[in-house]
Design a protein around this motif. Sequence first.
Motif, PDB file in Angstrom:
ATOM      1  N   ALA A  67       0.843  -1.192   0.000  1.00  0.00           N
ATOM      2  CA  ALA A  67       0.000   0.000   0.000  1.00  0.00           C
ATOM      3  C   ALA A  67       0.882   1.248   0.000  1.00  0.00           C
ATOM      4  N   PRO A  68       0.317   2.406  -0.338  1.00  0.00           N
ATOM      5  CA  PRO A  68       1.071   3.667  -0.257  1.00  0.00           C
ATOM      6  C   PRO A  68       1.041   4.214   1.169  1.00  0.00           C
ATOM      7  N   PHE A  69       1.639   3.489   2.106  1.00  0.00           N
ATOM      8  CA  PHE A  69       1.553   3.833   3.527  1.00  0.00           C
ATOM      9  C   PHE A  69       2.090   5.224   3.827  1.00  0.00           C
ATOM     10  N   THR A  70       3.230   5.589   3.257  1.00  0.00           N
ATOM     11  CA  THR A  70       3.866   6.852   3.612  1.00  0.00           C
ATOM     12  C   THR A  70       3.242   8.057   2.901  1.00  0.00           C
ATOM     13  N   SER A  71       2.396   7.835   1.913  1.00  0.00           N
ATOM     14  CA  SER A  71       1.787   8.934   1.171  1.00  0.00           C
ATOM     15  C   SER A  71       0.367   9.246   1.619  1.00  0.00           C
ATOM     16  N   TYR A  72      -0.336   8.258   2.148  1.00  0.00           N
ATOM     17  CA  TYR A  72      -1.729   8.437   2.525  1.00  0.00           C
ATOM     18  C   TYR A  72      -1.931   7.929   3.954  1.00  0.00           C
ATOM     19  N   PRO A  73      -2.136   8.838   4.921  1.00  0.00           N
ATOM     20  CA  PRO A  73      -2.253   8.436   6.325  1.00  0.00           C
ATOM     21  C   PRO A  73      -3.351   7.406   6.591  1.00  0.00           C
ATOM     22  N   SER A  74      -4.393   7.386   5.779  1.00  0.00           N
ATOM     23  CA  SER A  74      -5.520   6.480   6.031  1.00  0.00           C
ATOM     24  C   SER A  74      -5.113   5.010   5.965  1.00  0.00           C
ATOM     25  N   PHE A  75      -4.013   4.707   5.267  1.00  0.00           N
ATOM     26  CA  PHE A  75      -3.659   3.300   5.102  1.00  0.00           C
ATOM     27  C   PHE A  75      -3.085   2.684   6.375  1.00  0.00           C
ATOM     28  N   SER A  76      -2.624   3.499   7.296  1.00  0.00           N
ATOM     29  CA  SER A  76      -2.194   2.937   8.571  1.00  0.00           C
ATOM     30  C   SER A  76      -3.381   2.362   9.324  1.00  0.00           C
ATOM     31  N   ARG A  77      -4.550   2.964   9.147  1.00  0.00           N
ATOM     32  CA  ARG A  77      -5.746   2.435   9.805  1.00  0.00           C
ATOM     33  C   ARG A  77      -6.209   1.145   9.141  1.00  0.00           C
ATOM     34  N   ARG A  78      -6.058   1.061   7.821  1.00  0.00           N
ATOM     35  CA  ARG A  78      -6.374  -0.205   7.153  1.00  0.00           C
ATOM     36  C   ARG A  78      -5.426  -1.303   7.631  1.00  0.00           C
ATOM     37  N   LEU A  79      -4.156  -0.947   7.799  1.00  0.00           N
ATOM     38  CA  LEU A  79      -3.195  -1.916   8.298  1.00  0.00           C
ATOM     39  C   LEU A  79      -3.562  -2.375   9.701  1.00  0.00           C
ATOM     40  N   ASN A  80      -4.075  -1.469  10.533  1.00  0.00           N
ATOM     41  CA  ASN A  80      -4.530  -1.864  11.867  1.00  0.00           C
ATOM     42  C   ASN A  80      -5.601  -2.942  11.782  1.00  0.00           C
ATOM     43  N   GLY A  81      -6.486  -2.808  10.784  1.00  0.00           N
ATOM     44  CA  GLY A  81      -7.516  -3.830  10.596  1.00  0.00           C
ATOM     45  C   GLY A  81      -6.932  -5.176  10.225  1.00  0.00           C
ATOM     46  N   VAL A  82      -5.914  -5.157   9.362  1.00  0.00           N
ATOM     47  CA  VAL A  82      -5.236  -6.401   8.977  1.00  0.00           C
ATOM     48  C   VAL A  82      -4.600  -7.050  10.202  1.00  0.00           C
ATOM     49  N   ILE A  83      -3.892  -6.242  10.991  1.00  0.00           N
ATOM     50  CA  ILE A  83      -3.214  -6.760  12.183  1.00  0.00           C
ATOM     51  C   ILE A  83      -4.228  -7.346  13.166  1.00  0.00           C
ATOM     52  N   LYS A  84      -5.339  -6.659  13.343  1.00  0.00           N
ATOM     53  CA  LYS A  84      -6.374  -7.145  14.254  1.00  0.00           C
ATOM     54  C   LYS A  84      -6.906  -8.501  13.823  1.00  0.00           C
ATOM     55  N   ALA A  85      -7.132  -8.660  12.517  1.00  0.00           N
ATOM     56  CA  ALA A  85      -7.697  -9.914  12.013  1.00  0.00           C
ATOM     57  C   ALA A  85      -6.715 -11.073  12.136  1.00  0.00           C
ATOM     58  N   LEU A  86      -5.414 -10.782  12.069  1.00  0.00           N
ATOM     59  CA  LEU A  86      -4.404 -11.850  12.052  1.00  0.00           C
ATOM     60  C   LEU A  86      -3.702 -12.044  13.396  1.00  0.00           C
ATOM     61  N   ARG A  87      -4.026 -11.184  14.361  1.00  0.00           N
ATOM     62  CA  ARG A  87      -3.277 -11.144  15.615  1.00  0.00           C
ATOM     63  C   ARG A  87      -3.218 -12.489  16.335  1.00  0.00           C
ATOM     64  N   ASP A  88      -4.318 -13.201  16.368  1.00  0.00           N
ATOM     65  CA  ASP A  88      -4.394 -14.425  17.167  1.00  0.00           C
ATOM     66  C   ASP A  88      -3.985 -15.685  16.413  1.00  0.00           C
ATOM     67  N   ASP A  89      -3.576 -15.536  15.149  1.00  0.00           N
ATOM     68  CA  ASP A  89      -3.276 -16.719  14.336  1.00  0.00           C
ATOM     69  C   ASP A  89      -1.808 -16.841  13.954  1.00  0.00           C
ATOM     70  N   ALA A  90      -0.959 -16.062  14.578  1.00  0.00           N
ATOM     71  CA  ALA A  90       0.495 -16.175  14.389  1.00  0.00           C
ATOM     72  C   ALA A  90       0.918 -16.011  12.935  1.00  0.00           C
ATOM     73  N   TRP A  91       0.281 -15.072  12.226  1.00  0.00           N
ATOM     74  CA  TRP A  91       0.720 -14.749  10.876  1.00  0.00           C
ATOM     75  C   TRP A  91       1.783 -13.662  10.936  1.00  0.00           C
ATOM     76  N   GLU A  92       2.811 -13.796  10.143  1.00  0.00           N
ATOM     77  CA  GLU A  92       3.811 -12.747   9.994  1.00  0.00           C
ATOM     78  C   GLU A  92       3.374 -11.824   8.873  1.00  0.00           C
ATOM     79  N   ILE A  93       3.472 -10.509   9.093  1.00  0.00           N
ATOM     80  CA  ILE A  93       3.052  -9.526   8.098  1.00  0.00           C
ATOM     81  C   ILE A  93       4.276  -8.797   7.554  1.00  0.00           C
ATOM     82  N   VAL A  94       4.424  -8.815   6.250  1.00  0.00           N
ATOM     83  CA  VAL A  94       5.530  -8.132   5.576  1.00  0.00           C
ATOM     84  C   VAL A  94       4.950  -6.953   4.803  1.00  0.00           C
ATOM     85  N   LEU A  95       5.489  -5.740   5.027  1.00  0.00           N
ATOM     86  CA  LEU A  95       4.955  -4.539   4.401  1.00  0.00           C
ATOM     87  C   LEU A  95       5.777  -4.135   3.185  1.00  0.00           C
TER      88      LEU A  95
END
Length: 330
Positions: A67-95
Amino acid sequence: MRTTIYDVALHAGVSISTVSLALNSPNRVKPATLQRILAAADELQYVPKAEAVVRARRGVRRIGVMAPFTSYPSFSRRLNGVIKALRDDAWEIVLYDQESAAFTLPSLASIPLTNKLDGLIVMALPIDDPSADRILRQKLATVLVEVQRPGFSSVTIDDAAGGRLAARLLLERGHTRFGFIGEQKETADVTLPAESRLEAYGQTLAAAGHPLSPDRVLAVPHAMQPAREAAHVLLGSPEPPTAIFTHDDVLAGGVLKAARERGLRVPQDLAVIGFDDAEIAEHLGLTTIRQPLEESGEIAAETLVKQLTIPDPTLRHVTLNLTLVERETA
């Protein structure tokens, strides 16, 4: 016969070691050389054999998010959603950060073909045809956010509905002169969300008897300063708009700055509406169209995990609802 790395090297006119570097560490290869190698790999339909074996044998529990994380602040919130969904399943996230969604680029060139990813989430970035074909050929489970493409699951919003919401509110407030500031496209083959928002905004205003004049529609690079300069152009015209709708909250911030510099009262002299309901919107008291940013990331991650865990999953397409958030600027 199966295409090999030797075939790719010969076709691209480079050494085998350069192809290997491009496949494993693409950021270390000159862009022009990388594109030549990728074009050769795409034309020959090359899939690294070793990675195919690894992927068939076991998952590595690693998901890429581009995603264009550093250009659009809103994408950090989308990333928070991804982290929340994967938090309990031991998935590694690569940005994978990309500069902008305003132009087509072989964005997936920054992901090694041999990288061990179980799946990929691509947010608001246009994917060129070779990259899409490469993903499908490698059978890399992928979910798109804010973008739709045949063969891929997606999570989107109705951008046109957002344009209608903004227009209706401004019409209800009694405005008759309108403006729009959107994001500038770098290449013609990209369709930006701002275009759908603008089209519906203009159609709704025209239906009410107040057509949006083309000279009151400006496109700028995605930053507050260009939006501020564009707003000064609109507000300095002989019959300036009394209401401006912008592509997102960042551009709306630039409009508010221009209004303050001109001594205009908001919303009495100028109404301003943004889009996203990013964190900046609440601080500015900005009326905006809220899209469920965290929810979009969460649903994208959940959809991707289902694709990875369910045999022969069907594609899923989710459209999330928008909400008008009324604050002080309109």
